[in-house]
Design an enzyme around this catalytic site. Structure first.
Site, PDB file in Angstrom:
ATOM      1  CE  LYS A 197      18.758  -9.974  -4.696  1.00  0.00           C
ATOM      2  NZ  LYS A 197      19.494  -8.967  -4.391  1.00  0.00           N
TER       3      LYS A 197
ATOM      4  NE  ARG B  19      -9.489  -4.406   2.770  1.00  0.00           N
ATOM      5  CZ  ARG B  19     -10.060  -4.482   1.416  1.00  0.00           C
ATOM      6  NH1 ARG B  19     -10.842  -3.608   0.968  1.00  0.00           N
ATOM      7  NH2 ARG B  19      -9.481  -5.654   0.686  1.00  0.00           N
TER       8      ARG B  19
END
Ligand code: NCD
Length: 311
Positions: A88, A58
């Site tokens: 990363k 939503r």
């Protein structure tokens, strides 16, 4: 210039009552324009970036829909933890600083409390908090206020029950703080281990709010005008057994609604698990799907105000 222009929206406490009313009034105007099929182009040429490090249906989609409905464009990272450089090891601050160069406003959701502030400190465009862990969810509170006002015609004089996981539920943290600006009585219904954080309850009482706490949902339903039901926030529990023990503590079903205060409004930020039985859905009291749809005009209002496209 409107008072929200260029502002970060990190906590509902960043907004005054007048600013909240300005958002709600603007949202009502946008809702009417949409209902009349008007084409709006107020944010043409502007870009929204959504950066979501936690699941969402939503909030992300209604922000994106809101931006499109205003003629703006959207760039999006939906699975930030997996698909962005967070995988990363990039920090929230670095990511926000970079994305601020790609967009005019950032909407961020992240599992850590305070992460929206971190992003805002690093980004030189407005940051809107779409949920920071168990912290806050200010835009949900605005759409909840809007929904209550639409369903009930007012906010003052109402008795609102907040039900379920009041400890980890960020929507109820923001909504309770927002409601404190009106003369609303609040009843918190939660198992003792999931009670509203004491500092929030204390702050509400200091502001002059009447706050009751109970474990008795049935009794609360008999006096409340609105019941705002929430999901037990499974992802915030360190111990899965503790979650299992609490799951299903409170269920609103048709029998409960029929024994409740006549005309009671049932709300839920969604997603629901088992807190509201499906047999409630056809009742006129069930406002939760209307509530979810109200996210679009409310987020249109917020984006238009923060980007200073309306006054
Ligand atoms: C809520 C959230 O993410 O805090 N969902 C929403 O934004 N409508 C509620 C929840 O996940 O239980």
């Amino acid at each position: 210039m409107n008072p929200l222009a260029g502002r970060d929206i990190l906590s509902i406490t960043d907004l005054t009552k007048e600013e909240m009313e300005q958002v709600l009034d603007q949202a009502a105007r946008f809702a009417q324009a949409l209902a009349q099929g008007q084409r709006l182009d107020l944010l043409s040429g502007r870009i929204l970036a959504t950066l979501f490090y936690e699941p969402s249906t939503r909030t992300r989609l209604s922000f994106e829909s809101a931006m499109h409905r205003l003629g703006g464009a959207v760039i999006s990272v939906a699975q930030g933890r997996l698909s962005s450089s967070a995988a990363k090891g990039e920090t929230v601050a670095d990511a926000a600083r970079v994305v601020a160069g790609y967009a005019d406003v950032i909407v961020q959701r992240h599992p850590a409390i305070g992460s929206a502030q971190e992003a805002a400190d690093a980004a030189d465009v407005p940051v809107i908090n779409a949920g920071d862990g168990a912290g806050e969810h200010p835009t949900q509170a605005l759409l909840d206020l809007y929904t209550i006002r639409r369903e009930k015609g007012r906010l003052d004089g109402l008795h609102v029950g907040l039900v379920g996981d009041l400890k980890y539920g960020r929507t109820v943290h923001s909504l309770a703080r927002a409601l404190a600006h009106w003369s609303v009585t609040m009843t918190f219904v939660a198992p003792p281990s999931l009670a509203m954080p004491a500092e929030i309850t204390a702050a509400l009482r200091e502001q002059g709010c009447t706050v009751h706490e109970t474990t008795d949902l049935r009794a609360a339903a008999q006096v409340c005008d609105v019941l705002y039901v929430t999901r037990i926030q499974k992802e915030r529990f360190a111990d899965p057994d503790e979650y299992r023990a609490l799951r299903g503590s409170y269920v609103v079903d048709r029998a409960l609604v029929e024994a409740a205060k006549p005309g009671i409004t049932i709300m839920h930020p969604l997603p629901r698990v088992d807190e509201i039985a499906r047999d409630v859905d056809p009742l006129p009291n069930a406002a939760y799907f209307r509530q979810a749809h109200n996210g679009v005009p409310v987020r249109m209002a917020l984006l238009a105000l923060v980007l200073d496209a309306v006054s």
